[in-house]
Design a protein around this motif. Structure first.
Motif, mmCIF file in Angstrom:
data_model
loop_
_atom_site.group_PDB
_atom_site.id
_atom_site.type_symbol
_atom_site.label_atom_id
_atom_site.label_comp_id
_atom_site.label_asym_id
_atom_site.label_seq_id
_atom_site.Cartn_x
_atom_site.Cartn_y
_atom_site.Cartn_z
ATOM 1 N N SER A 33 0.817 -1.211 0.000
ATOM 2 C CA SER A 33 0.000 0.000 0.000
ATOM 3 C C SER A 33 0.850 1.261 0.000
ATOM 4 O O SER A 33 0.326 2.360 -0.194
ATOM 5 N N VAL A 34 2.148 1.125 0.221
ATOM 6 C CA VAL A 34 3.056 2.279 0.177
ATOM 7 C C VAL A 34 3.352 2.656 -1.278
ATOM 8 O O VAL A 34 3.074 3.793 -1.691
ATOM 9 N N PRO A 35 3.878 1.753 -2.124
ATOM 10 C CA PRO A 35 4.038 2.125 -3.536
ATOM 11 C C PRO A 35 2.691 2.255 -4.230
ATOM 12 O O PRO A 35 2.528 3.089 -5.130
ATOM 13 N N ALA A 36 1.742 1.396 -3.855
ATOM 14 C CA ALA A 36 0.349 1.511 -4.316
ATOM 15 C C ALA A 36 0.260 1.691 -5.822
ATOM 16 O O ALA A 36 -0.381 2.618 -6.314
ATOM 17 N N TRP A 37 0.845 0.751 -6.546
ATOM 18 C CA TRP A 37 0.883 0.920 -7.999
ATOM 19 C C TRP A 37 0.675 -0.417 -8.700
ATOM 20 O O TRP A 37 1.270 -1.441 -8.356
ATOM 21 N N ALA A 38 -0.195 -0.398 -9.708
ATOM 22 C CA ALA A 38 -0.380 -1.519 -10.620
ATOM 23 C C ALA A 38 -0.969 -0.977 -11.910
ATOM 24 O O ALA A 38 -1.570 0.102 -11.931
ATOM 25 N N GLU A 39 -0.777 -1.710 -12.971
ATOM 26 C CA GLU A 39 -1.324 -1.319 -14.274
ATOM 27 C C GLU A 39 -2.808 -1.694 -14.301
ATOM 28 O O GLU A 39 -3.162 -2.873 -14.172
ATOM 29 N N PRO A 40 -3.718 -0.737 -14.455
ATOM 30 C CA PRO A 40 -5.153 -1.045 -14.409
ATOM 31 C C PRO A 40 -5.644 -1.660 -15.713
ATOM 32 O O PRO A 40 -6.231 -0.990 -16.569
ATOM 33 N N THR A 41 -5.436 -2.952 -15.872
ATOM 34 C CA THR A 41 -5.704 -3.606 -17.147
ATOM 35 C C THR A 41 -7.151 -4.089 -17.265
ATOM 36 O O THR A 41 -7.934 -3.528 -18.023
ATOM 37 N N GLY A 290 -5.480 -4.480 -3.306
ATOM 38 C CA GLY A 290 -4.688 -3.469 -2.622
ATOM 39 C C GLY A 290 -4.895 -2.107 -3.253
ATOM 40 O O GLY A 290 -5.212 -1.990 -4.446
ATOM 41 N N TYR A 291 -4.719 -1.042 -2.465
ATOM 42 C CA TYR A 291 -4.912 0.313 -2.993
ATOM 43 C C TYR A 291 -3.971 0.582 -4.164
ATOM 44 O O TYR A 291 -2.771 0.317 -4.089
ATOM 45 N N SER A 315 -29.268 -13.244 -5.940
ATOM 46 C CA SER A 315 -30.303 -13.838 -6.789
ATOM 47 C C SER A 315 -29.877 -15.191 -7.351
ATOM 48 O O SER A 315 -30.712 -15.977 -7.799
ATOM 49 N N LYS A 316 -28.566 -15.466 -7.315
ATOM 50 C CA LYS A 316 -28.034 -16.737 -7.799
ATOM 51 C C LYS A 316 -27.566 -17.623 -6.648
ATOM 52 O O LYS A 316 -26.808 -18.566 -6.845
ATOM 53 N N GLY A 317 -28.015 -17.297 -5.439
ATOM 54 C CA GLY A 317 -27.730 -18.135 -4.290
ATOM 55 C C GLY A 317 -26.435 -17.850 -3.574
ATOM 56 O O GLY A 317 -26.007 -18.650 -2.730
ATOM 57 N N GLY A 318 -25.771 -16.720 -3.874
ATOM 58 C CA GLY A 318 -24.468 -16.423 -3.287
ATOM 59 C C GLY A 318 -24.464 -15.190 -2.419
ATOM 60 O O GLY A 318 -25.508 -14.695 -1.980
ATOM 61 N N ARG A 319 -23.267 -14.692 -2.197
ATOM 62 C CA ARG A 319 -23.050 -13.473 -1.434
ATOM 63 C C ARG A 319 -21.792 -12.820 -1.983
ATOM 64 O O ARG A 319 -21.079 -13.426 -2.789
ATOM 65 N N VAL A 320 -21.487 -11.606 -1.547
ATOM 66 C CA VAL A 320 -20.324 -10.876 -2.059
ATOM 67 C C VAL A 320 -19.411 -10.487 -0.909
ATOM 68 O O VAL A 320 -19.870 -9.990 0.129
ATOM 69 N N LEU A 321 -18.112 -10.734 -1.087
ATOM 70 C CA LEU A 321 -17.076 -10.227 -0.200
ATOM 71 C C LEU A 321 -16.423 -9.074 -0.954
ATOM 72 O O LEU A 321 -15.566 -9.283 -1.808
ATOM 73 N N LEU A 322 -16.871 -7.861 -0.669
ATOM 74 C CA LEU A 322 -16.465 -6.672 -1.427
ATOM 75 C C LEU A 322 -15.256 -6.035 -0.756
ATOM 76 O O LEU A 322 -15.310 -5.692 0.424
ATOM 77 N N ASN A 323 -14.193 -5.870 -1.516
ATOM 78 C CA ASN A 323 -12.919 -5.442 -0.950
ATOM 79 C C ASN A 323 -12.714 -3.929 -0.982
ATOM 80 O O ASN A 323 -13.022 -3.261 -1.970
ATOM 81 N N VAL A 324 -12.142 -3.411 0.115
ATOM 82 C CA VAL A 324 -11.583 -2.069 0.132
ATOM 83 C C VAL A 324 -10.083 -2.192 0.319
ATOM 84 O O VAL A 324 -9.605 -3.063 1.047
ATOM 85 N N GLY A 325 -9.350 -1.321 -0.361
ATOM 86 C CA GLY A 325 -7.894 -1.280 -0.226
ATOM 87 C C GLY A 325 -7.503 0.058 0.367
ATOM 88 O O GLY A 325 -7.476 1.067 -0.345
ATOM 89 N N PRO A 326 -7.228 0.117 1.664
ATOM 90 C CA PRO A 326 -6.858 1.387 2.284
ATOM 91 C C PRO A 326 -5.537 1.919 1.747
ATOM 92 O O PRO A 326 -4.665 1.161 1.303
ATOM 93 N N ARG A 327 -5.394 3.239 1.776
ATOM 94 C CA ARG A 327 -4.085 3.826 1.547
ATOM 95 C C ARG A 327 -3.163 3.386 2.682
ATOM 96 O O ARG A 327 -3.609 2.907 3.725
#
Length: 435
Positions: A33-41, A290-291, A315-327
């Protein structure tokens, strides 16, 4: 794997709290989270082949690996911005001056979540608590100088939410270093550590997490060392027995290379929804867990998109684990907060309809771009999204067995930038007209 009957004797659980939990929150936070860099592909699963995926990995939490792939944009970025500094420099630079775990937990509760799963050790091997055998390579001894797992666990529990732990059992680039991983085969087979010694190292970590923080979800990643698939001291079997004994309402995911599972996971667009089994989709609000400082509104989900994603899974019988990436400092990006706040507004009204419901899946309705249905306590709830304006929905196009008006009904859609609207009807034999 030895004696399958022994593994089959382990509990298989779907506790009521998880059955009734349409939403959980994932947290990926680490030295990356310090460099916090990736190519948003692109989203995982949106590209058919993994050829080139790892060199152009949109996951910022994979920075340790990606910067070692010669010619990758991340390697060039690291060279230009950080002068090829060792990855562990980011652990020492990691300061958490804006971290407010109580504020996080309150936001997650207001978003409608029932459980929270932070990373405790990702593939870089840095632990977010003073894990046994890690020396000073953890957040208590270096960098933040804090037990981040403990602080999150306390805040989440005090907010009335269930606490879980993510742990990378399959990879540890510090304890079991490898050449850069450039393919799925590298990750899942060729370069994955298999030895019992590493397995016992991981087992000791997870046992410590269980005993210290009482998690109700054990969320492993990238498999587990093959030689540790035993019930002897320090083995995976013994560990899972300990977890189930200590946490009677606890459950584990399916990422143990087939050893054992209570629910199946999919990730972004990758993975198949299982037939007749509990499942969970995990994904970030953006393309990365990650952020990633490169991401903006083009990559982040809007509140309406987050709502549709949760409703679709339920609606399809599941659930969501929705991620946050803090700075690195512990603050959350404004667009991540906005997505959760908007999701919370919807969940405040409709979570009661989603929790513990029976999924009825997708609907094809004239004039409607997107429609999903669930049934709860004898009432059908249909969620509709499309261009703003009035449409007439024909009763024969809606799920059968419910008291829809015979001549159809007029629905005012709010537009795709807004949360779906809902229409409901009781079972046909319980009321003469629609609710």
């Amino acid at each position: 794997m030895p004696d399958t009957s022994t593994w089959d004797a382990l509990p298989h659980r779907l506790p009521d709290w998880f059955r009734d939990a349409p939403l959980g929150i994932f947290i990926h936070w680490g030295p990356y989270s310090v460099p916090a860099w990736a190519e948003p592909t692109a989203e995982l699963g949106a590209i058919e082949s993994d050829l080139g995926w790892f060199a152009h990995n949109p996951y910022a939490e994979w920075y340790f690996n990606t910067i070692r792939i010669e010619g990758s944009p991340a390697a060039e970025h690291h060279r230009q911005v950080h002068g090829d500094a060792p990855y562990d420099d980011f652990l020492d630079q990691w300061e958490t001056t804006a971290f407010d775990p109580a504020a996080w937990a309150d936001l997650f509760r207001r978003a409608g979540a029932d459980y929270v799963v932070p990373t405790t050790k990702h593939h870089d091997g840095v632990t977010l608590w003073d894990a046994p055998g890690t020396g000073d390579r953890n957040t208590v001894r270096r960098g933040p100088k804090r037990d981040l797992v403990g602080e999150i666990a306390s805040a989440v529990t005090e907010a009335g939410l269930r606490f879980g732990v993510y742990y990378s059992g399959g990879l540890d680039w510090h304890v079991r270093p490898t050449e850069p991983l450039v393919s799925g085969e590298d990750v899942n087979d060729r370069c994955r550590p298999r030895d019992d010694e590493y397995g016992k190292y991981c087992s000791a970590h997870v046992r410590d997490l269980i005993d210290r923080y009482q998690p109700d979800v054990f969320w492993n990643d990238i498999g587990w060392p093959d030689e540790n698939f035993h019930f002897g001291q320090g083995g995976l079997g013994e560990l899972l027995e300990h977890f189930y004994t200590q946490r009677p309402e606890g459950l584990i995911n399916d990422r143990f290379a087939g050893a054992h599972q209570d629910f199946v996971t999919t990730e972004y667009q990758a993975g198949e929804i299982p037939e007749g089994q509990p499942w969970e989709n995990c994904r970030g609000v953006g393309l990365s867990f990650g952020y990633n400082q490169v991401e903006d509104a083009a990559q982040y989900m809007s509140a309406a998109q987050a709502v549709r994603h949760v409703v679709d899974a339920v609606s399809k019988g599941g659930r969501v684990l929705l991620n946050v990436g803090p700075r690195a400092d512990g603050s959350l990006h404004e667009l991540q907060v906005a997505a959760l706040e908007g999701l919370g507004e919807f969940m405040a009204e409709h979570k009661v309809h989603l929790a513990g419901s029976r999924g009825l899946g997708e609907l094809r309705l004239k004039g409607v771009e997107w429609a999903r249905a669930v049934e709860k306590d004898g009432t059908c709830h249909v969620f509709l999204s499309g261009d703003a304006g009035e449409i007439t929905v024909a009763a024969q196009d809606l799920p059968t067995g419910f008291a829809w008006p015979e001549v159809g009904r007029t629905v005012t859609l709010a537009g795709e930038e807004n949360a779906p609207v809902a229409v409901s009807a009781p079972a046909a034999d319980s009321a003469p007209t629609a609710g």
